[in-house]
Design an enzyme around this catalytic site. Structure first.
Site, PDB file in Angstrom:
ATOM      1  N   SER A  15      68.833  17.266  37.933  1.00  0.00           N
ATOM      2  CA  SER A  15      69.712  18.180  36.903  1.00  0.00           C
ATOM      3  C   SER A  15      70.779  18.798  37.555  1.00  0.00           C
ATOM      4  O   SER A  15      70.866  19.183  38.872  1.00  0.00           O
ATOM      5  CB  SER A  15      68.718  19.198  36.446  1.00  0.00           C
ATOM      6  OG  SER A  15      69.245  20.135  35.695  1.00  0.00           O
ATOM      7  N   TYR A  20      61.843  24.790  36.314  1.00  0.00           N
ATOM      8  CA  TYR A  20      62.275  23.326  36.169  1.00  0.00           C
ATOM      9  C   TYR A  20      63.437  23.193  37.525  1.00  0.00           C
ATOM     10  O   TYR A  20      63.043  21.969  38.149  1.00  0.00           O
ATOM     11  CB  TYR A  20      63.140  23.498  35.082  1.00  0.00           C
ATOM     12  CG  TYR A  20      63.591  22.083  34.914  1.00  0.00           C
ATOM     13  CD1 TYR A  20      63.172  21.096  34.517  1.00  0.00           C
ATOM     14  CD2 TYR A  20      65.213  21.980  34.721  1.00  0.00           C
ATOM     15  CE1 TYR A  20      63.766  19.740  34.263  1.00  0.00           C
ATOM     16  CE2 TYR A  20      65.953  20.874  34.316  1.00  0.00           C
ATOM     17  CZ  TYR A  20      65.124  19.791  34.169  1.00  0.00           C
ATOM     18  OH  TYR A  20      65.663  18.603  33.943  1.00  0.00           O
TER      19      TYR A  20
END
Length: 665
Positions: free
Chosen positions: A522, A535
């Protein structure tokens, strides 16, 4: 009551048959070549009805090649005969058009007479109007119009044959038929789809806010296939309408530039502006002789042999057939008042293109874009290779699987949902590819061990692994004190599950000495956005683990790529409603990045903004954290936390989202 349908496997036919199944009673006999029977059986299974019965035959044979004994057995039973089988291709030659559109109609009428049908339904086209200038209403047919191509000519001739057949008939003239207005489903590149690769290049090379100079290219007319199918079913069963033609068109002509701009908006590409307003110029140009009007002069020039040859070397190389450019607009305006009156009260009408352009674009980008298939470097890297893709049932994983198969690779589909994986496998196989399905809950470490054993034993090789499955949680630490399980669950899937799978496949990868692993990480690992502690930490852990292990296994022919993906419009972000207004990349754009990672095998793939974020945290960490803290206060934890200044807060959110495009806020 029973039905006979030709072209049931074709684009319109695939949607008409379900309409008949849902709204009518009786058997539906569908013409099918023997070689196409497996595909027909797949469609019948998809429709989920035993009322659809294949009838073996051939469009090019007398009585459509149907067995005389079958005809004798069913004579007098078939009430409605729908003839959809034809060629809908402006680029096809004379012989092909004649064989499919003209001779095919002769043979269909012959069978219809033998079956003593009550009504013959012919799917024609607005192309039968040729280059008629002005209004062409539903009572008009042979007006001496010029028919500029084999397609126009044979559509006119096949309709004429039906009109003179002596059978009760109804004719349906669709405009340019595009994909389903709700799903985007389309079966081939046609009409406006030829221009989509150009729009994709504009999107990828120019900012969306940049206005482009366009030309007034006249009017066009597009309708979604679901409207055409629903309207045909309704109109076919209205009493007292035999001997009539129906225009299945948009009642309001659509300027070509407006149609293109609708798709530019859907793609995120810059839009075109016309240099002159149309209204004041139309009346003046209308005074010119027909052949001297600018659009007619341009179209005539484009149809000339020298222009077609030149276009073949220019537009043709971009995937736009030269024949299409000279027919991109209609000289006729199609009056559809008869059709609108017949459909009144049915709830069937033409949706506005702007309302469904996005789903058409998404379906094309994910399913019909041939960029991957045409790239020789991609084909060399992936052809015949087994690519294990986790999270393959939706989003990035699903589109990556389609693109891998398009390039000749063999996607190995891994996710929890067996049914969705089975549907994806069926789609790939219908398009001529191969795929394998291995359902697995990747949050269950023992299930992963079983998966690794099966993959190692049942596949001839594991050439690539794409760790795409993941869980995202957006919640501030202030609201997480009693939710430690959020961190455990996220690490379990995003980190422990991923490395368990990698380690389980290491033995077979070492034997092969040519495996590559792609981790979908990410942009948050580089930018550290607030509310994503669980996350980002899980993705950072996978990044760090891979970076360390890469140095240990590179001598075994095993390599890694970490893709720091920006915000992607996938089901994973759907629960966060504020993302609906944020600039995101599509799953297809993300899948293109994954394909690049598989082919080029770089250590990592980043965005410019992601790299800038990483540099900012290194060079000016205090300033970076102040910016992030400002964003933390602008973006709430939930809708309930917004308070009374929603409008002001929302404008601040959108401004920040556009300024820092792709970051998870």
């Amino acid at each position: 009551m029973s039905y006979f349908v030709t072209g049931a496997t074709g684009f319109i036919g695939r949607f008409l048959v379900p309409e008949l199944l849902g709204n009518r009673q009786g058997e539906i006999f569908v013409l099918c070549r023997e070689s196409s029977l497996p595909r027909m059986q797949q469609l019948i299974s998809r429709w989920g009805s035993e009322r659809v019965v294949p009838v073996i035959g051939d469009l090019g044979a007398p009585d459509l090649g149907v067995d005389p004994e079958w005809i004798a057995e069913h004579g007098g039973e078939v009430e409605h005969f729908f003839h959809l089988a034809a060629i809908y291709d402006m680029t096809a030659d004379d012989a092909t058009n004649d064989a499919m559109n003209v001779e095919g109609t002769h043979n269909a009428l012959s069978l219809a007479r033998s079956l003593e049908v009550s009504a013959f339904h012919q799917v024609s086209s607005v192309a039968a109007a040729g280059t008629h200038h002005g209004v062409f209403d539903e009572t008009m047919f042979d007006e001496g119009q010029h028919l500029p191509s084999p397609y126009h000519r044979t559509k006119f001739e096949s309709e004429k044959i039906v009109r003179e057949s002596g059978l009760p008939w109804r004719v349906y003239r669709p405009a340019i038929v595009v994909g389903h207005s709700e799903t985007g489903e389309m079966d081939k590149v046609d009409g406006p789809y030829y221009f989509f690769p150009v729009l994709k290049r504009l999107r990828d090379s120019l900012p969306a806010w940049l206005p482009l100079l366009g030309l007034d290219l006249g009017n066009t007319n597009v309708v979604p296939v679901d409207y055409v199918a629903r309207a045909m079913d309704h109109l076919a069963h209205l009493p007292g309408h035999d001997g009539k033609a129906f225009h299945l068109v948009n009642p309001d002509p659509q300027p070509v530039v407006d149609m293109i701009n609708a798709f530019c908006g859907a793609a995120g590409a810059p839009r075109f502006a016309t240099p002159l307003r149309r209204v004041p110029t139309e009346s003046a140009l209308g005074a010119l002789p027909k052949r001297l009007r600018p659009l007619n002069v341009i179209n005539s020039a484009l149809r000339s042999a020298p222009a077609q040859a030149m276009l073949g070397q220019t537009a043709g190389r971009a995937g736009i057939p030269p024949e299409i450019l000279s027919h991109s607009s209609f000289e006729s305006t199609f009056d559809s008042r008869r059709t609108q009156q017949a459909l009144a009260g049915s709830g069937i009408d033409v949706p506005d293109l702007e309302s469904y352009a996005g789903v058409l674009w998404s379906f094309w980008e994910e399913n019909l874009d041939q960029t991957t298939a045409r790239d020789q470097d991609v084909r060399r890297a992936l052809e015949g290779r087994h690519v294990v893709i986790t999270g393959a049932s939706s989003g990035i994983g699903q589109v990556t699987a389609l693109k891998v198969a398009q390039a000749g690779g063999i996607p190995v589909l891994v996710a929890r949902g067996r049914e969705k994986l089975g549907d994806l496998k069926a789609t790939i196989e219908m398009r001529g590819g191969q795929a394998h399905v291995f359902p697995c809950d990747l949050s269950d470490l023992e299930a992963i061990d079983t998966l690794c054993e099966r993959l190692s034993n049942e596949l001839p090789s594991v050439d690539y692994l794409v760790n795409n499955a993941g869980r995202s949680i957006r919640r501030s630490i202030r609201l997480s004190h009693d939710r430690f399980h959020d961190f455990e669950r996220t690490m379990q899937l995003n980190y422990f599950g991923a490395i368990r799978l990698i380690m389980g496949l290491f033995p077979v990868m070492r034997e092969q000495k040519r495996s590559h692993i792609v981790n979908i990480s990410s942009i948050g690992v580089q930018t550290n956005p607030p509310r994503f502690a669980a996350y980002v930490a899980s993705k950072a852990a996978l990044d760090s683990w891979s970076n360390v292990v890469a140095s240990e296994v590179v001598g075994d022919g095993i390599t890694f790529t970490n893709v720091h993906m920006p915000l992607v419009k996938t089901p994973m972000i759907a629960p966060t409603k504020i993302y609906d207004k944020f600039p995101t990349i599509s799953p297809a754009q993300a899948a293109d990045v994954v394909i690049k990672a598989l082919v080029e095998k770089p250590h990592e793939l980043n965005t410019v903004l992601g790299n800038a974020g990483a540099v900012a945290h290194t060079v000016a960490p205090k300033a970076a954290f102040r910016v992030l803290n400002m964003a933390y206060h602008v973006f709430p934890d939930s809708a309930a936390a917004r308070g009374s200044d929603d409008a002001k807060r929302e404008s601040e959110q959108v401004m920040l989202a556009r300024l820092f495009k792709g970051i998870h806020w």
